[in-house]
Each structure stands twice: as C-alpha cells, then as structure tokens.
Design an enzyme around this catalytic site. Structure first.
Site, PDB file in Angstrom:
ATOM      1  N   SER A 109      -1.926   0.195 -25.341  1.00 33.75           N
ATOM      2  CA  SER A 109      -2.450   1.419 -25.953  1.00 33.75           C
ATOM      3  C   SER A 109      -1.399   2.364 -26.499  1.00 33.75           C
ATOM      4  O   SER A 109      -1.751   3.380 -27.115  1.00 33.75           O
ATOM      5  CB  SER A 109      -3.331   2.161 -24.944  1.00 33.75           C
ATOM      6  N   ALA A 173     -10.209  -9.445 -23.143  1.00 30.76           N
ATOM      7  CA  ALA A 173      -9.936 -10.888 -23.099  1.00 30.76           C
ATOM      8  C   ALA A 173     -10.548 -11.673 -24.238  1.00 30.76           C
ATOM      9  O   ALA A 173     -10.265 -12.856 -24.381  1.00 30.76           O
ATOM     10  CB  ALA A 173     -10.455 -11.456 -21.776  1.00 30.76           C
ATOM     11  N   TYR A 199     -11.979   8.585 -22.540  1.00 33.55           N
ATOM     12  CA  TYR A 199     -11.076   7.664 -23.221  1.00 33.55           C
ATOM     13  C   TYR A 199     -11.831   6.405 -23.641  1.00 33.55           C
ATOM     14  O   TYR A 199     -12.525   5.784 -22.852  1.00 33.55           O
ATOM     15  CB  TYR A 199      -9.951   7.292 -22.273  1.00 33.55           C
ATOM     16  N   SER A 200     -11.698   6.033 -24.912  1.00 31.40           N
ATOM     17  CA  SER A 200     -12.415   4.871 -25.437  1.00 31.40           C
ATOM     18  C   SER A 200     -11.592   4.183 -26.512  1.00 31.40           C
ATOM     19  O   SER A 200     -11.212   4.804 -27.515  1.00 31.40           O
ATOM     20  CB  SER A 200     -13.767   5.290 -26.023  1.00 31.40           C
ATOM     21  N   ASN A 201     -11.320   2.904 -26.322  1.00 33.97           N
ATOM     22  CA  ASN A 201     -10.598   2.130 -27.324  1.00 33.97           C
ATOM     23  C   ASN A 201     -11.344   2.047 -28.651  1.00 33.97           C
ATOM     24  O   ASN A 201     -10.740   1.873 -29.708  1.00 33.97           O
ATOM     25  CB  ASN A 201     -10.332   0.731 -26.787  1.00 33.97           C
ATOM     26  N   GLY A 332       0.404   2.073 -21.897  1.00 34.05           N
ATOM     27  CA  GLY A 332      -0.342   0.954 -22.455  1.00 34.05           C
ATOM     28  C   GLY A 332      -0.427  -0.169 -21.446  1.00 34.05           C
ATOM     29  O   GLY A 332       0.558  -0.498 -20.782  1.00 34.05           O
TER      30      GLY A 332
END
Length: 379
Positions: A109, A173, A199-201, A332
C-alpha cells in the site's frame, strides 16, 4: 452500472492469506524462524547513496538497530532491514538473514502515496479538481450502488468514501482487473457512513482508473513520467502482470512460512502493486515532503487530515511519537513483504524498514522502532 455478485472462487480463498492493504492499525502474525544476528553500516553522501562504511557508537543508531533486531527476535520474521537518510547521509542495518541493501521487494500500500501524488499533480495542473465527483470522470460506474452521485475524489484520497474494500473478499490473493475490483466492492453495502474514515483499497483502484481517464495513460505510465524518472528511482517499477521480481532480490514468505516470492501484482493494482528498494523509498518520501513533487498548496492538501478526523491525509498518514515528534509516511503489506516508511514533515530525516513476510507479530514493535529513530537520545 449494476453490481455483480462476488464469484464463489473468491469467497473460497483460505483466510490465512494476507490482506493486501493496511490501514494504520492491525498486523498479522509472522512465520517462525531461527536465530539472528545484526549488522550495520554508515555512509556519508548527498543525493545518491554510497556503499556502507563502519559506524560509530551513535546512541540513536544503536537504539534503532536494537529495535530492528527485536522485529526478528520477538516478531519471528525471517529477516528485517532498514535504511535511514538524513542530512549527513544514509545508514543501512539488517537483522536475520535474507535481505540486502540493494534488494527489490513488493511495497504493497505504499503505492498509494505515489497514486495520490499523481492525482495532486493533476489537480495543480487544473486537469481535475479534488471536488470532482467520481461520476464526472467515470460516469455511471457507481450508479445504483448506494453511494449517490456526490462521491468526490477527495473522499477517495482520504478513505472517507465508505466504499467496501474489495480485498476483504479476494484476500489479496486473486488477480483482478480494476473494473472487477470495483464490482466486487459494489456487491456489498457501504462499509461506513459518508465522511467517516474507513480504509479501503477500492478507493485507490478508482483513483488509478481516474488517472487513466484524465490523461489517456495508465497510472503506471503517469507515475513513471512524473515521479520515477525525475527522481531517478531506477529500482522502482509498476510490474503490471509480471510475477517475478527484478534482480537482485531475496525470498518472501507468507504468514504460514510458505514461499510467495512470485506473485501476480494484479491482486493489488493501483492500491499496492509497486516494486521498489529501500533507497528509492527514502528518496521518494524525502523529495515529496521537501516539496520537490508538489506545489505548496497541494502538499498542504496532502498533509491535511481533517477530512479523515486526524487519521489520514492523502496517501500519507501521521503518527505522533511519545516524545511529541510527528512523522509522516505510509505502510504496505502484501504477501512476502511488510514495509514502513516514516519521515519528518520536512523530509530531512527518513526511515524505511521492511520484513520479508506479511507483517509484524507484536504491534508495539513498529512504534518502538520509529521512536528509537526519531526521538532525541543521548549517551
């Protein structure tokens, strides 16, 4: 665009696999390892890093090295290493076996700081505004998903959009396209109320898509042109679908001890695909915070944590250490690597450390390492 159902194959992934992105809290257990030794070196240099030379008995160095060794001895990581940089030069230290100063590794990240920098550069060029809605650039993508038509780029940058984190389903994955990642997220209701930090990718996957829509180039191409080339970050790359790491590199391990050195970076995309080196990360964060990449107004925006109620700026977050010093940076986590960069707000002192597995077992070890480096000490 109507949301799609999450594929069953995604839901069947074992929960032991690491999540891709990392908010400022939450760490996974590490794989066990054996005994470890510590080595360190110091070099004096200006803009470029030189080969390490023997160091003296600097109490800050000694305290930092001791904290690094604890990451291995108590955290059960196979190996850990760090590179510090300040006005007097740089210093490398490693504990355990398996990491060298020149190794390439996956940074997870930390990619978000690069993406946020590109977005803020585009804002400075008036090619977009942080107040723009997602719909203005990606019309119809979020329609009917419960997010309305007022979700802004600022909300994406600060993790206040409420968008569900797609990696909660893929577990970091499964290789997915950006559109697939967004559709996975939209199959779920919002994970937080609008304006609440979560928090969100998914936020940064969308920002990568917006960079491409605004510039006509991929986020990787824009980051290379705007950041990697000007700063001469020759060890840093956006690998796309390449599963191998550039040479030299060591091995990387999952939390269960399995070797996961080879990995399809599309599990992460704009939220975490970056491959880099300790030297390049120190150089990048030093340059960013020193104002070499952003005009003053955009750098102030990046460091403004009010939208996220003090938790996050834009691709950076602050940590206040026990001595009162606040450091800025990002972490990250991706299978095979946990990385953390922290720097003073002026970028004059930077620390990057990594372990060659998914995380740190004891959550107190990381703040102890940062305090050892950034809090004043005497003999």
């Amino acid at each position: 665009m109507p949301p799609c159902r999450t594929p069953r194959t995604l839901l069947a992934i074992p929960a032991s696999l690491a999540l891709l992105g990392l908010a400022p809290t939450g760490l996974l257990a590490l794989a066990p390892t054996g005994s470890h030794t510590l080595a360190s070196g110091y070099s004096t240099e200006s803009r470029a890093f030189a080969s390490p030379a023997p160091t003296g008995s600097n109490p800050v160095d000694a305290a930092t090295d001791a904290a690094l060794a604890l990451l291995v001895a108590q955290g059960k990581a196979p190996a850990a290493a760090l590179l510090t940089k300040d006005d007097s030069g740089s210093r490398f230290a490693d504990a355990g076996q398996g990491i060298s100063r020149s190794d390439h590794f996956r940074a997870g990240s930390i990619t978000k700081t690069f993406i946020a920098t590109v977005i803020l550069q585009l804002s400075a060029e008036h090619r977009l505004s942080l107040s723009d809605t997602v719909d203005a650039h990606l019309p119809g993508l979020l329609s009917g998903a419960g997010y309305g038509d007022s979700l802004t780029l600022r909300a994406l940058l600060t993790h206040t959009s409420g968008l569900y984190d797609y990696t909660a389903d893929t577990l970091g994955a499964v290789p997915v396209t950006p559109l697939q990642a967004v559709r996975i997220a939209l199959a779920h209701p919002p994970s937080a109320a609008p304006g609440q930090y979560a928090y969100s990718n998914t936020n940064y996957v969308l920002l990568g898509m917006i960079v491409e829509r605004v510039t006509g180039n991929s986020y990787a191409t824009e980051a290379e042109r705007r950041i990697l080339v000007p700063l001469r970050l020759t060890g840093t790359s956006f690998p796309g679908a390449r599963t191998t790491l550039p040479s030299p590199h060591g091995r990387g391990y999952a939390a269960d001890g399995s070797d996961v050195t080879e990995l399809d970076p599309r599990v992460a995309g704009a939220a975490g695909e970056l491959v880099t080196t300790l030297t390049d990360l120190d150089r990048f964060y030093a340059a960013l915070l020193a104002g070499e990449l952003l005009p003053p107004g955009q750098l102030r925006e990046m460091l403004d944590t009010r939208a996220a109620h003090g938790s996050y700026g834009m691709g950076l977050y602050p940590v206040k250490l026990p001595c009162g010093t606040t450091v800025w940076g990002h972490n990250g986590r991706i299978s095979s690597s946990y990385v953390r960069t922290a720097a003073t707000v002026d970028g004059r002192r930077v620390l990057t450390f990594r372990v060659n597995t998914d995380g740190i077992a004891d959550p107190d070890l990381e703040p102890a390492l940062l305090a050892a480096e950034f809090c004043p000490r005497t003999e």
